[in-house]
Structures are given as structure tokens and as C-alpha cells.
Design a protein around this motif. Structure first.
Motif, mmCIF file in Angstrom:
data_model
loop_
_atom_site.group_PDB
_atom_site.id
_atom_site.type_symbol
_atom_site.label_atom_id
_atom_site.label_comp_id
_atom_site.label_asym_id
_atom_site.label_seq_id
_atom_site.Cartn_x
_atom_site.Cartn_y
_atom_site.Cartn_z
ATOM 1 N N GLN A 197 -5.973 4.548 27.200
ATOM 2 C CA GLN A 197 -5.363 5.119 25.863
ATOM 3 C C GLN A 197 -5.064 6.457 25.648
ATOM 4 O O GLN A 197 -3.941 7.130 25.420
ATOM 5 C CB GLN A 197 -6.366 4.598 24.673
ATOM 6 N N ALA A 209 -1.918 7.120 27.179
ATOM 7 C CA ALA A 209 -0.799 6.758 26.332
ATOM 8 C C ALA A 209 -0.720 7.801 25.342
ATOM 9 O O ALA A 209 0.462 8.571 25.217
ATOM 10 C CB ALA A 209 -1.054 5.589 25.771
ATOM 11 N N PRO A 239 4.868 6.201 22.495
ATOM 12 C CA PRO A 239 3.288 6.190 22.133
ATOM 13 C C PRO A 239 3.096 7.202 21.279
ATOM 14 O O PRO A 239 3.460 8.548 21.334
ATOM 15 C CB PRO A 239 2.883 6.331 23.461
ATOM 16 N N PRO A 240 2.265 7.100 20.431
ATOM 17 C CA PRO A 240 1.847 8.266 19.317
ATOM 18 C C PRO A 240 0.790 9.281 20.087
ATOM 19 O O PRO A 240 0.376 9.141 21.007
ATOM 20 C CB PRO A 240 0.915 7.537 18.139
ATOM 21 N N GLU A 250 -1.988 10.247 18.963
ATOM 22 C CA GLU A 250 -3.353 9.748 18.695
ATOM 23 C C GLU A 250 -3.577 8.223 18.590
ATOM 24 O O GLU A 250 -3.016 8.179 17.367
ATOM 25 C CB GLU A 250 -3.971 10.782 17.627
ATOM 26 N N SER A 251 -4.281 7.827 19.182
ATOM 27 C CA SER A 251 -4.750 6.439 18.935
ATOM 28 C C SER A 251 -5.573 6.172 17.552
ATOM 29 O O SER A 251 -6.104 7.172 17.001
ATOM 30 C CB SER A 251 -5.363 5.765 20.129
ATOM 31 N N PHE A 252 -5.224 4.917 17.146
ATOM 32 C CA PHE A 252 -6.276 4.658 15.852
ATOM 33 C C PHE A 252 -7.719 4.953 16.342
ATOM 34 O O PHE A 252 -8.409 5.589 15.506
ATOM 35 C CB PHE A 252 -5.979 3.373 15.723
ATOM 36 N N ARG A 253 -8.119 4.333 17.413
ATOM 37 C CA ARG A 253 -9.478 4.649 17.770
ATOM 38 C C ARG A 253 -9.988 6.355 17.938
ATOM 39 O O ARG A 253 -10.984 6.572 17.300
ATOM 40 C CB ARG A 253 -9.706 4.172 19.281
ATOM 41 N N TRP A 256 -8.462 8.718 16.150
ATOM 42 C CA TRP A 256 -8.319 9.077 14.839
ATOM 43 C C TRP A 256 -9.846 8.546 14.030
ATOM 44 O O TRP A 256 -10.280 9.356 13.172
ATOM 45 C CB TRP A 256 -7.325 8.391 14.262
ATOM 46 N N TRP A 257 -10.028 7.352 14.310
ATOM 47 C CA TRP A 257 -11.439 6.853 13.640
ATOM 48 C C TRP A 257 -12.638 7.689 13.911
ATOM 49 O O TRP A 257 -13.308 7.871 13.097
ATOM 50 C CB TRP A 257 -11.687 5.344 13.990
ATOM 51 N N LYS A 258 -12.762 8.008 15.247
ATOM 52 C CA LYS A 258 -13.933 8.649 15.821
ATOM 53 C C LYS A 258 -13.762 10.062 14.989
ATOM 54 O O LYS A 258 -14.891 10.929 14.694
ATOM 55 C CB LYS A 258 -13.782 9.020 17.180
ATOM 56 N N ARG A 259 -12.491 10.848 14.876
ATOM 57 C CA ARG A 259 -12.455 12.020 14.447
ATOM 58 C C ARG A 259 -12.676 12.130 13.042
ATOM 59 O O ARG A 259 -13.719 12.828 12.490
ATOM 60 C CB ARG A 259 -11.112 12.407 14.783
ATOM 61 N N LYS A 304 -14.118 9.244 10.819
ATOM 62 C CA LYS A 304 -15.388 8.675 10.658
ATOM 63 C C LYS A 304 -16.475 8.884 11.354
ATOM 64 O O LYS A 304 -17.442 8.128 11.094
ATOM 65 C CB LYS A 304 -15.035 7.132 10.196
ATOM 66 N N PRO A 335 -19.471 2.717 14.003
ATOM 67 C CA PRO A 335 -18.663 1.893 13.468
ATOM 68 C C PRO A 335 -18.816 1.898 11.790
ATOM 69 O O PRO A 335 -18.290 2.178 11.028
ATOM 70 C CB PRO A 335 -19.094 0.615 13.987
ATOM 71 N N ASP A 376 -3.666 -0.198 18.022
ATOM 72 C CA ASP A 376 -4.622 0.784 18.308
ATOM 73 C C ASP A 376 -3.681 2.019 19.154
ATOM 74 O O ASP A 376 -3.878 3.212 18.698
ATOM 75 C CB ASP A 376 -5.961 0.158 19.198
ATOM 76 N N PRO A 421 -0.854 3.366 15.436
ATOM 77 C CA PRO A 421 -2.218 3.616 14.743
ATOM 78 C C PRO A 421 -1.969 3.663 13.261
ATOM 79 O O PRO A 421 -3.117 3.439 12.498
ATOM 80 C CB PRO A 421 -2.653 5.046 15.537
ATOM 81 N N PHE A 455 -15.349 -0.181 11.942
ATOM 82 C CA PHE A 455 -14.550 -0.622 13.252
ATOM 83 C C PHE A 455 -15.452 -0.498 14.636
ATOM 84 O O PHE A 455 -15.976 0.497 14.845
ATOM 85 C CB PHE A 455 -13.512 0.684 12.834
#
Ligand code: SF4
Lengths: 482, 289
Positions: free
Chosen positions: A430, A433, A465-466, A468-471, A473-476, A478, A482, B28, B32, B51
Motif C-alpha cells: 500500500q 500505491a 491512487p490516493p 493516503e490509504s485508509f489504514r 489514516w486510521w493509524k494517524r 485513531k 483497533p 483501503d 479510503p 478496525f
């Protein structure tokens, strides 16, 4: 291309050519659209349609599970009723049996009622080679035959032709083989049908031998059943002295009363009618009435191979209604000829690779000739899970390619599977990407992709491709938890 | 009934509920904004979204192309990661369809009946986004505002594999300001079909072009669906044709609120224009760029 993807060359090339035929595409879209609408209306009328489908599937499954028993019973009943039963393991044997039966009568021509089984084995060509002319008497089948064409639909073999084309075929060909059309023939459907009627009448009255298929064969009584719309079949079944029927071994039904279910399912699914105009049943010989010399050729031709596949065997439930063709968006665009068989469309895509095996290019490509949209499975009157079978057969094709030099597709699939097997590897991929997303900047789409991916981007833009992946973003946002 | 107007006084329908998000590998990486929108909507309804970072891919691409053996480890991983949760949500009809209808079959086909049983249990807890909202949370009004002309494509797997029926439409009808128009031949496949789009590219494009044509006939500004892969295919054709029509996932429409349009207006974006989309995507990119 064939080095890149598994299971695609034959259908894909034929489809590409057919897609260029815009007249055929229009003819098909129009005709299938009309039948589709009619079918939906008459099915809606029945509040027990789902129960009927279940019943149809259950009867067929019972037959398939005990096929050996029912076939022996059918042979006994037929013999008792005065018919002669022949067994044919493959197309060649069936053609040999029919040819010698016709020869024995001394006839040089036969009339035929439309039959998928005889098309499947190429009977007309085999008879022609033996110097016997076979005349198709179904209107659409006649158009195909006179046009030196191939059928492209199970129920409406000339569906790819329009009226103007049919008129031309009649004017050009009818006179060469029999009664010519009347002068001043227009493309009015009534005039065309009348020209065919006059042309065929002469053949019916002259014929000593007829050849048919059967929609159903009743084990208990030895009764064969033909379901049709025009009455030409009934002429074939009653006028000649000799009647030869070629019947696939999966056509057996245990009892006469089982017909009740199928006579509700079949006409509604195929022509969108509550009941078809002509249903003929005959049981061996009736002294002094109808053909006095009756033969039934029971045809295997790959059916026991299909039966051996526990998942795939449900394709043998098929009653050849063609509902799945009429809803199939792929069939509607590429037409029947792309499937390289008398069985086109969704049923062709699952039946041919089972009857013929998956050794040839075309049979390997057929399970991939679908977007898996599921419309076929929804309309099938005997509940064949066509999308599931397509996936099942794709697995068979892929597994047969294992070992040896891997194709580009195999390498890509194995690589991707390895990557997905561990989320840390996936995250690394990722990141790549994300980097290319940053490199490409804020553009929404990419115009052209390299290599095999150009199959996508030749006509479609690809999303960028963006950054920043969702993953990520989530880590950043939240944190790592999990 | 299933609608709960989201006033500050009303109890949150998802209060205290824990739901795991399966973002799906494609969303993902490539979209996103869609899983983010799922988080936004669910948190707005009081749901605690988790998640699990060990998730990767449901294996659909492998299964549907005939690579069941390659899909098998992913079936196992999916069960490992998700079977501890009470509910799992994914913003993709086809990935949920794959989990629900293919995981057990793949396991059984590869001679793993025990895994097949586990996969069946896990699959029973997995919901497509609109199913979770309507069937589990019992809402159709999620407090969204989206003042645009919109048409909806019911992707094949949502429609015929999951039978979500009109749930997405019921959710869309409750959106403030929306002008929802019917899509002609809505139930016909767009021609994406996973690797079908590559293996039979010509047929896929012929089907997609007809779909794009129907979308254009509606004069909608935005095409909405529950699967970004179908949207990428139709959207890829629409942008190649310079139609000016945007594609958006259902979750992104449902995540939109009046505030988003206030931001859009400040930035001077034109709703529905090809460069200034009517939704969060551009504004988020401006923020992170
Ligand atoms: S597969 Fe089903 S729908 Fe298709 S022709 Fe056979 S019976 Fe009819």
C-alpha cells in the motif's frame, strides 16, 4: 494476450468480432427484450413460481441421482410399446445409427422437427455426407438452414436475423431446394410465414422418414413428449412411416404426472406464454395410426462425464428453455455464435465445458464468458446455480493449468495471494500505491495504464491512487490500536 | 418503523454497539474516503467502530477467477480476524457476497470442512453497509444532507447475491435536499465483473457504455452505488466521455451533512462539476495535500 490471461482467447476474439456487428446487436437486443418482458409478466401471475421451480429441480435431481434405474425402465417401457431402442455413447455412434436406419428405409430425404440433440451431434451434416437430405421444418430452423448459417439461440435459432434479411434468404434459396416463394414477397411476417408454410407442405407430404428430439421421456410409460409452437413438429411426428428420435439421456422423467410441473415451467420460461400451442406425446406404435416404425436413440455424448461432477451435474437439469440467454447481458451483446456451440449463453458456458471437457481453447474460455451478474440463475426455472457453476468450472480450468511454465496471470495471482496472506506485506504494498498517488498529484484519473492493464484503460479512465490509504489514516487518527 | 430522525434529543440507535469494519482491500488502498464515510455515519449513530489491522482481502478476486487454492488462506484469515466480533460491516456488496456465499464453498472444495463451518459462522455476522443500517440498527434517516440530482445503480452482487432490495434507496430517500431519479434498466449488469473487465474487455466496455448512456439520460450530477469497483468502471467510462458526472459510494452520500456544503461553498466548488466535486473527497485532499 493468451500468455497473459488463462481461459480467454476463443470467446474473447469471437465476441470482439460480433460486437462490431451493430445490426445483429440491435436485432438481439430487441428480440430478447421482448421475450424478457413477456416472461416476467406470465411468471408474475403465478404465486407458487418458487415452489414450482423447487419441484422441477427436485424431480430432475432425483432422475440424475438414479439415472441408471430410470433409463433401464425407459428402455423396457419403450420396447413394450413397440419402439426400438438404440444406445449411442457419442455423436459419431448416434449419427451412424440414424444414418443406417434411414438407409434401411431406402429414403433419400427426411423431415426434421427442431431438435437440440441432433444439432449437438451434427446429424444434418452426417446425413448429407451419406447422400440424405435433411429438411428442417421449424420456421427459424429453416431460415438458418436456407441461410447456410448456424443457430444462435436455443429457442429462436435465427434470432440474429431481421425480417429484411429473412426475405432475402427466402428469395435466394427456397427455389433451389423446393417450392419457391410467391412473386412480390415482402418482408411482412405473415407473408414470410406463408411462404415457409407452402414450401414445407410439399416436403411433409412427400416424406417417408422423420427425425425428432424430445423435451421429455417418461420412464414409466415410454412416452416421448415434444413441446412446440408452430405445429410443424406434429406433422413430422404423425405423417411419415418411420420416426427416429434422438434423445439425451438426461431427458427422463419418472412418471407422466411429473409433466404437470414442467408444462408450467417450460412455456412460461421460454416463449413467455402460459401454454405453448402444440404439445405432442407418443408412446411407441399405435397400429394403423401414425408412424409404424419407431426408433429411439438414447444419447450420452458427455452426459455421464457431467454426471460424475457432483457440483457440475446440476447443469443436466436444464430443460433448454433459453430464459437464461434472454436475460444475459453478455449474450445480448455478443450473440450466440461466439460460444462455438449449439448451446450458447449462460447454459452454454457451463454445459459445453462439461460435455466436451476443458481441453480446447473455446471450452476453457467459456466459463469466463460471464460477468457473474447472476441474472441467469434468477430466471432459471429449474434453479440451476449458473454463477456458482461458472466459478466451479473456472477453478477446474485453472487447476488444469497448474504445473508447467506459469502464465503471467498465475504469477500475478500467486504474488497477490502471498502479499495478502500477511497484513504487514500488504501494508508495504500500500505504501507503494500511496507514493504513486503522491507522484501523480491531484489528478482524479489516469488516462492510460501500461502492459496488460491497458485492457482496462483502452476505453476507461483509471482512478489515481490516493495519497493516503485508509489504514494509514486510521493509524494517524485513531492510533495503532483497533 | 425503521426511521429515526436524528435530533439531538433522540436516542442514538447504535449506542454502545461495537462493530468491526472490514474496509476491503480495494477501498483501503484506492477509495479510503468510503471506509472513512462508513466510520463517520456509524459514529454519528453512536456505534463504536473498530478496525482490526490484521485484515487484508476477502479473496473474491481469486475465487472468481478460479484460484480457489490461493483464496483458501484468505478465507482462514478472514475467520481468524473477524469471528471475535458480534457484527462486521463492509462497504462493498460484492465482498460481502463473497464472504457469505463463497468462503464456505472454497473451504469445502479444498477439503477443509472444519474451516467451512467456521467460515459459515463468521459470514453470518457480516453485513453490507445498507443492511447494517436498516436491518441491524433499524434506521433509514441517518441525518445526511446532499442537495444534488442523484441516480442509483443497484450493483449485481448487492441485488442478486445479497438481496439488499430497496434498502439503499430507502436510505437515500431520507437524505435532505436530494433529488433522486430512477436509472433506466437499473438492474442490468454494468459489465465490470472483476477480472471479466480485463479478460473480456470489449464486452465489458460494451455493457458499461450502455450503462453510462442510461446514467447520462437521467441528467444526474452524481451516480451512486454500494460498490466502488462497479463505480470505477462506469465512472472510468463517464470521465473518458467527459460527461461531468461524478460517481460516489452510498456511504459518502450518507456521511454528507450541511457542514460539508458550507465548506464546499467557501472553496468555491461547483456541485457536480468534473473538477470540483460535490463531496468530501476534494476537500479532504486539499486538507492533507
Ligand atoms: S439453464 Fe435454466 S434458464 Fe437456461 S436454458 Fe436451461 S433451464 Fe432454461
Amino acid at each position: 494476450m493468451s500468455g497473459t490471461f488463462i481461459g480467454m482467447p476463443k470467446f474473447q476474439t469471437a465476441a470482439k468480432e460480433a460486437l462490431g456487428n451493430s445490426q445483429q446487436r440491435r436485432n438481439l437486443q430487441h428480440a430478447t427484450g421482448t421475450i424478457r418482458g413477456k416472461r416476467a409478466r406470465v411468471v408474475e401471475e403465478l404465486d407458487n413460481w418458487e415452489e414450482l421451480r423447487q419441484a422441477g429441480a427436485a424431480i430432475k435431481d432425483n432422475v440424475l441421482t438414479h439415472l441408471d434405474t430410470y433409463l433401464v425402465q425407459l428402455e423396457e417401457s419403450l420396447t413394450r410399446a413397440g419402439a426400438t431402442v438404440h444406445w449411442a455413447a457419442d455423436a459419431e455412434e448416434a449419427n451412424r445409427i440414424v444414418t443406417s436406419l434411414v438407409r434401411a428405409t431406402g429414403a433419400e430425404e427426411v423431415v426434421k422437427v427442431k431438435s437440440m440433440a441432433t444439432q449437438e451431434i451434427g446429424l444434418n451434416e452426417a446425413l448429407e455426407e451419406a447422400g440424405i437430405h435433411a429438411w428442417e421444418t421449424d420456421l427459424a430452423e429453416l431460415i438458418v438452414q436456407l441461410g447456410h448459417d448456424k443457430p444462435s439461440h436455443i429457442l429462436v435459432p435465427a434470432i440474429h436475423r431481421n425480417r429484411a434479411e429473412i426475405r432475402e434468404i427466402f428469395l435466394r434459396e427456397m427455389g433451389q431446394v423446393g417450392t419457391p416463394p410467391p412473386g412480390g414477397l415482402t418482408s411482412d411476417p405473415r407473408e414470410l410465414a406463408e411462404a415457409a408454410r407452402v414450401h414445407l407442405r410439399e416436403k411433409f407430404l412427400r416424406a417417408k422418414v422423420a427425425i425428432s428430439g424430445a423435451n421429455f421421456a417418461i420412464a414409466e410409460t415410454g412416452t416421448l413428449v415434444v413441446v412446440e409452437s408452430e405445429g410443424n413438429g406434429r406433422m413430422c411426428l404423425t405423417l411419415p412411416e418411420t420416426l427416429i428420435s434422438v434423445v439425451g439421456i438426461e431427458k427422463v422423467l419418472p412418471r407422466l404426472e411429473d409433466l404437470e410441473v414442467f408444462m408450467q415451467l417450460l412455456p412460461r420460461s421460454s416463449t413467455g406464454e402460459r401454454m405453448n400451442p402444440y404439445t405432442s406425446t407418443w408412446t411407441g406404435i399405435t397400429p394403423g395410426d401414425g408412424p409404424q416404425d419407431v426408433h429411439v436413440v438414447l444419447l450420452d455424448n458427455g452426459r455421464t462425464d457431467a454426471l460424475a461432477d457432483r457440483v457440475g451435474r446440476q447443469a443436466l437439469r436444464c430443460i433448454r428453455c433459453s430464459a437464461c440467454l434472454n436475460v444475459c447481458p453478455v449474450y445480448q451483446r455478443v450473440g450466440g455464435h461466439s460460444y462455438g456451440s449449439v448451446y450458447p449463453g449462460p447454459i452454454g458456458a457451463i454445459l459445453n465445458p462439461q460435455l466436451r471437457g476443458t481441453a480446447s481453447d473455446v471450452d476453457q474460455s467459456l466459463p469466463y464468458a460471464s460477468s457473474l451478474c447472476g441474472a441467469c440463475g434468477d430466471v432459471c426455472p429449474v434453479n440451476i446455480e449458473i454463477p456458482e457453476l461458472l466459478v466451479h468450472l473456472r477453478t477446474r480450468v485453472v487447476d488444469e493449468h497448474r504445473g508447467g511454465i506459469p502464465s503471467g496471470e498465475q504469477i500475478a495471482m500467486k504474488g497477490a495471494a502471498w502479499m495478502f496472506a500477511d497484513h504487514r506485506r500488504w501494508e508495504k504494498a500500500q505504501k507503494g500505491a500511496e507514493l504513486s498517488g503522491r507522484a501523480l498529484g491531484k489528478k482524479d484519473t489516469i488516462g492510460r495504464l501500461p502492459g496488460p492493464l491497458s485492457a482496462w484503460s483502452d476505453a476507461r479512465d483509471a482512478p489515481t491512487p490516493p495519497t493516503e490509504s485508509f489504514r494509514s489514516w486510521w493509524k494517524r487518527e485513531k492510533g495503532d490500536q483497533p | 418503523m425503521t426511521s429515526s430522525p436524528l435530533t439531538p434529543q433522540a436516542p442514538l440507535p447504535g449506542r454502545g454497539m461495537r462493530v468491526a469494519l472490514f474496509a476491503t482491500c480495494f477501498n483501503d488502498t484506492m477509495w479510503p474516503e468510503t471506509p472513512k464515510a462508513v466510520v463517520t455515519v456509524l459514529e454519528r449513530l453512536g456505534v463504536t467502530v473498530e478496525f482490526p489491522l490484521e485484515q487484508t482481502c476477502c479473496g473474491q478476486m481469486f475465487t472468481n477467477t478460479g484460484y480457489a487454492r490461493e483464496a483458501l488462506p484468505l478465507v482462514e484469515r478472514f475467520a481468524d480476524v473477524f469471528d471475535v466480533y458480534d457484527a462486521v460491516v463492509a462497504p462493498s456488496g460484492s465482498c460481502v457476497g463473497s464472504v457469505r456465499h463463497q468462503h464456505a464453498t472454497v473451504a469445502r472444495g479444498c477439503g477443509q470442512p472444519a474451516l467451512a463451518d467456521r467460515a459459515t459462522t463468521t459470514a453470518g455476522k457480516v453485513y453490507e453497509f445498507s443492511e447494517l443500517l436498516v436491518d441491524v440498527l433499524g434506521v433509514t434517516d441517518v441525518g445526511a444532507t446532499f442537495p444534488h440530482r442523484v441516480t442509483y445503480h443497484p450493483t449485481c452482487h448487492s441485488l442478486r447475491m445479497l438481496r439488499v432490495a430497496d434498502k439503499p434507496l430507502r436510505l437515500l430517500r431520507e437524505v435532505r435536499g436530494i433529488d433522486l431519479v430512477d436509472l433506466p434498466e437499473a438492474e442490468e449488469c454494468c459489465g465490470f465483473g472483476g477480472t471479466f473487465a480485463m479478460k473480456n474487455a470489449d464486452t465489458s466496455v460494451a455493457m458499461g457504455s450502455d450503462k453510462a448512456q442510461h446514467v447520462r439520460e437521467t441528467h444526474a450530477e452524481v451516480l451512486v452505488a454500494g460498490d466502488n469497483s462497479c463505480l470505477a468502471h462506469i465512472g472510468g467510462l463517464l470521465t473518458r466521455q467527459r460527461s461531468g458526472i461524478r460517481v460516489m459510494h452510498l456511504a459518502e452520500v450518507l456521511a454528507s451533512t450541511e457542514r460539508d456544503f458550507a465548506v464546499d461553498n467557501e472553496l468555491g466548488n461547483q456541485p457536480g462539476s468534473a473538477t470540483g466535486p460535490a463531496h468530501r473527497k476534494t476537500t479532504d485532499q486539499e486538507v492533507t495535500a
